[in-house]
Design an enzyme around this catalytic site. Structure first.
Site, short mmCIF file in Angstrom:
data_model
loop_
_atom_site.label_atom_id
_atom_site.label_comp_id
_atom_site.label_asym_id
_atom_site.label_seq_id
_atom_site.Cartn_x
_atom_site.Cartn_y
_atom_site.Cartn_z
N GLU A 28 -2.68 -11.54 -18.03
CA GLU A 28 -2.02 -11.53 -16.72
C GLU A 28 -1.48 -12.92 -16.38
O GLU A 28 -0.69 -13.07 -15.46
CB GLU A 28 -3.01 -11.11 -15.63
CG GLU A 28 -3.62 -9.75 -15.87
CD GLU A 28 -4.50 -9.32 -14.72
OE1 GLU A 28 -4.08 -8.44 -13.96
OE2 GLU A 28 -5.62 -9.87 -14.58
N ASN A 42 1.82 -6.47 -13.75
CA ASN A 42 2.04 -6.81 -12.33
C ASN A 42 1.77 -8.30 -12.12
O ASN A 42 2.59 -9.04 -11.58
CB ASN A 42 1.12 -6.01 -11.42
CG ASN A 42 1.20 -4.52 -11.67
OD1 ASN A 42 2.21 -4.04 -12.14
ND2 ASN A 42 0.15 -3.80 -11.37
N ASP A 43 0.59 -8.72 -12.55
CA ASP A 43 0.26 -10.13 -12.37
C ASP A 43 1.01 -11.02 -13.37
O ASP A 43 1.40 -12.14 -13.03
CB ASP A 43 -1.26 -10.35 -12.49
CG ASP A 43 -1.96 -10.05 -11.17
OD1 ASP A 43 -1.43 -10.48 -10.13
OD2 ASP A 43 -3.00 -9.39 -11.18
N ARG A 97 -12.43 -2.35 -16.39
CA ARG A 97 -12.20 -3.76 -16.10
C ARG A 97 -13.35 -4.30 -15.25
O ARG A 97 -13.74 -3.66 -14.26
CB ARG A 97 -10.88 -3.90 -15.34
CG ARG A 97 -10.70 -5.27 -14.74
CD ARG A 97 -9.30 -5.46 -14.26
NE ARG A 97 -9.10 -4.93 -12.93
CZ ARG A 97 -7.91 -4.90 -12.34
NH1 ARG A 97 -6.84 -5.35 -12.98
NH2 ARG A 97 -7.77 -4.41 -11.14
N ARG A 141 -10.22 0.35 -12.34
CA ARG A 141 -10.33 -0.82 -11.46
C ARG A 141 -11.66 -0.75 -10.71
O ARG A 141 -11.74 -0.14 -9.64
CB ARG A 141 -9.17 -0.82 -10.47
CG ARG A 141 -7.79 -1.08 -11.09
CD ARG A 141 -6.71 -1.02 -10.02
NE ARG A 141 -5.48 -1.68 -10.41
CZ ARG A 141 -4.34 -1.04 -10.74
NH1 ARG A 141 -4.29 0.26 -10.73
NH2 ARG A 141 -3.26 -1.73 -11.06
N HIS A 165 0.82 -1.22 0.00
CA HIS A 165 0.00 0.00 0.00
C HIS A 165 0.85 1.25 0.00
O HIS A 165 0.55 2.23 -0.68
CB HIS A 165 -0.89 0.01 1.25
CG HIS A 165 -2.18 -0.67 1.02
ND1 HIS A 165 -2.56 -1.80 1.67
CD2 HIS A 165 -3.18 -0.36 0.17
CE1 HIS A 165 -3.74 -2.17 1.25
NE2 HIS A 165 -4.14 -1.32 0.34
N CYS A 176 -1.15 -2.03 -19.03
CA CYS A 176 -1.75 -1.28 -17.94
C CYS A 176 -1.15 -1.64 -16.59
O CYS A 176 -1.62 -1.17 -15.56
CB CYS A 176 -3.26 -1.46 -17.91
SG CYS A 176 -3.78 -3.13 -17.57
C1 PEP Z 1 -1.79 -5.99 -13.31
O1 PEP Z 1 -1.89 -7.08 -12.77
O2 PEP Z 1 -0.78 -5.61 -13.92
C2 PEP Z 1 -2.92 -5.03 -13.24
C3 PEP Z 1 -2.90 -3.93 -13.96
O3 PEP Z 1 -3.94 -5.32 -12.40
P1 PEP Z 1 -3.84 -5.16 -10.79
O4 PEP Z 1 -2.56 -4.45 -10.47
O5 PEP Z 1 -5.05 -4.40 -10.39
O6 PEP Z 1 -3.85 -6.58 -10.35
MG MG Z 2 -3.82 -7.75 -12.11
#
Ligand code: PEP
Ligand code: MG
Length: 551
Positions: A411, A434-435, A322, A286, A184, A482
């Site tokens: 992802e 990220n994922d 999303r 989101r 966070h 993203c």
């Molecule tokens: C990601 O996973 O890159 C993404 C944009 O979604 P979040 O960070 O909300 O999981």
């Molecule tokens: Mg994600």
């Protein structure tokens, strides 16, 4: 000079004197009351008054939402029922610190038991109790220290409320011992554009007044820097200020090849700020952030209203929304299973929605209604999609319910590996780096001990992006990015070289990315991408990309 290492958040660089945040206070002792009960009560009374006064003053300085929060805390400090309880405990022979700790603790448990809004006030009450105990003990109150001059804030970690309230005129940079790149603290610091490094080994040894350079791009904290280093940092700060002040032109490479720069948002309230920073639309909204506290699924009407507000801020612009991404670190009580052992690998994202299809149907219906009532160009995508079959399911349902442009997020590595089949149905793909990094590297993105794996520069991640880019180009369809990777200026150029057609990021990162794109042509971006793909490690990929075309 000596150097400490951590995980940089964003691209900022800063230097200044260290000011430490006081560590949380230890629990007061249970030793019996010494001296008279009246003196002890008077001491508590005085401490309460000082704390309430201090909170009110800080509220007036902060203004806005923060003022309301701090004034509510000041009222808690003077609550008569709590004060009666403290007095009763002192009369019973408890020392004043302990009496405050126990009385506030009991009230706190009551609030937690009530749940909902009241339950969320428990942390505020804890903070007030800590301040009163600190006053009684004669030590600095925990929390962000106050100073008339700017400083580098060093802490074990910050509560989200502390991070959100940071005074950007005073806090030059933030250094924390704990936390990973997607904690966070990191997410809020990035959104506020604060130069930050989290997970810094050795941060505990930094003492007040030490001059440090905080370089988020390098992930380093340098103590007692040389004059040359300070001059270099000042130069970089000036360049970043120039980028921030540059005209808000559309995203483009040096040869004019356009790369729309879009915003990642979690609330319609953030739309105006993103537009002010030059966002050309929204690349990731989101929706789950709107409903994190909701015990039940939101109604179609509630949702339509939120989406309408969002879309109205972007007339004629692309807005990618999303579908609810529930699960793992974002559980939604009405969608997620509570007792999964590995929730990141569990029924999250589209899997959870498919299991409760009415929730998905309602959301798509609300989106279609908001779209019909506004002028934006709405695109809708599903999170955590594993393959072409899931893509076909989501896109089919979205079209049935009136969504004109439907796609999926990449992802999960399996989706990237099936890119050609995915594009047979999806109108577009947006890569959540990220994922995608978490699942490619099999390293929990929330876990500090494996934070070094969470690096989207890893050639394994880049190869999956390249595969998606090539399949998108063959199909003549959009491939967005993203995840946080799009906010890293050099990596953003590489991603374009790999075939990304748009980049979406936290609005605070737009200026740096816009400036970097303008330094390279498409051919050069492709050369950089090729060099990064051929590397063996994340660090080598970054070095190779930078060397392939030094701007
Ligand atoms: C990601 O996973 O890159 C993404 C944009 O979604 P979040 O960070 O909300 O999981
Ligand atoms: Mg994600």
């Amino acid at each position: 000079m000596s150097e400490l290492l951590g995980t940089g958040v964003g691209r900022g660089v800063a230097h200044g004197p260290v000011l430490r945040m006081a560590d949380p206070l230890g629990e007061p002792s249970t030793a019996p009351l010494e001296g008279s009960a009246d003196d002890a009560k008077q001491a508590v009374h005085d401490a309460l008054a000082v704390v309430a006064d201090d909170l009110n003053k800080r509220g007036q300085l902060a203004g806005g939402d923060a003022q309301a929060v701090l004034e509510a805390q000041a009222l808690m400090a003077q609550d008569p029922t709590l004060l009666d309880d403290v007095h009763a405990r002192i009369d019973g022979g408890t020392n004043p610190e302990r009496a405050v700790f126990e009385a506030f603790g009991q009230f706190r448990d009551l609030l937690v038991g009530m749940g909902g809004y009241m339950g969320e006030r428990a942390a505020d009450l804890d903070d007030v109790a800590q301040r009163i105990v600190a006053k009684l003990r004669g030590v600095p109150a925990p929390g962000v220290p106050e100073s008339d001059t700017p400083f580098v804030l060093v802490a074990r970690d910050l509560a989200p409320a502390d991070t959100a309230l940071l005074d950007l005129d005073k806090v030059l940079a933030l250094v924390t011992r704990d936390g990973g790149p997607t904690s966070h603290t990191a997410i809020l610091a990035r959104a506020k554009g604060i130069t930050a490094i989290v997970g810094v080994t050795g941060a505990d040894a930094l003492v007040d007044g030490t001059h440090v350079v905080v370089d988020a791009a390098a992930g380093t904290v340098v103590t007692d820097p040389s004059a040359e280093l300070v001059a270099d940092v000042d130069q970089r700060i000036a360049e970043r200020l120039a980028a921030a002040a540059a005209p808000l032109t559309a995203g483009a490479l040096a040869d004019g090849h356009t790369v729309p720069l879009l915003a990642n948002l979690g609330s319609p309230a953030d739309a105006a700020g993103a537009v002010a920073l030059g966002a050309e639309g929204v690349g990731l909204f989101r929706t789950e952030f709107l409903f994190l506290d909701a015990p039940q699924a939101p109604t179609v009407e509630q949702q339509t209203e939120s989406y309408r507000q969002l879309l109205e801020a972007f007339p004629g612009k692309k807005v990618v929304v999303r579908a609810l991404d529930a699960g793992a670190d974002k559980p939604l009580p009405f969608l997620t299973d509570k007792d999964e052992e590995n929730p990141a690998l569990g029924r999250r994202g589209l899997r959870a929605l498919r299991n409760k299809e009415q929730v998905l149907r309602d959301q798509l219906t609300a989106l279609a209604q908001a779209d019909a009532a506004t002028e934006a160009d709405l695109w809708v995508m599903a999170p955590m999609v594993a393959d072409a079959e899931e893509t076909e399911y989501f896109v089919g349902l979205a079209r049935e319910l009136g969504i004109r442009t439907a796609g999926v997020m990449a992802e999960v590595p399996s989706l990237a590996l099936m890119a050609e089949q995915v594009f047979a149905n999806a109108d577009f793909v947006s890569i959540g780096t990220n994922d995608l990094t978490q699942y490619t590297m099999a390293a929990d993105r929330m876990l500090g001990t494996v934070a070094s794996y969470q690096d989207p520069w890893h050639p394994a991640v880049l190869r999956l992006v390249a595969q998606l880019g090539a399949a998108g180009a063959d199909a003549g369809k959009a491939v967005g990015i993203c995840g946080e990777a799009a906010a890293d200026p050099l990596l953003a150029v590489v991603l374009v070289g790999l075939g990304a057609t748009t980049l979406s990021m936290t609005p605070a990162a737009l200026a740096d990315v816009r400036a970097e794109l303008g330094k390279h042509t498409l051919d050069q971006a492709r050369e950089m991408a090729k060099a990064a793909l051929a590397a063996s490690t994340a660090a080598a990929a970054k070095t190779a990309a930078a060397a392939a075309h030094a701007a």
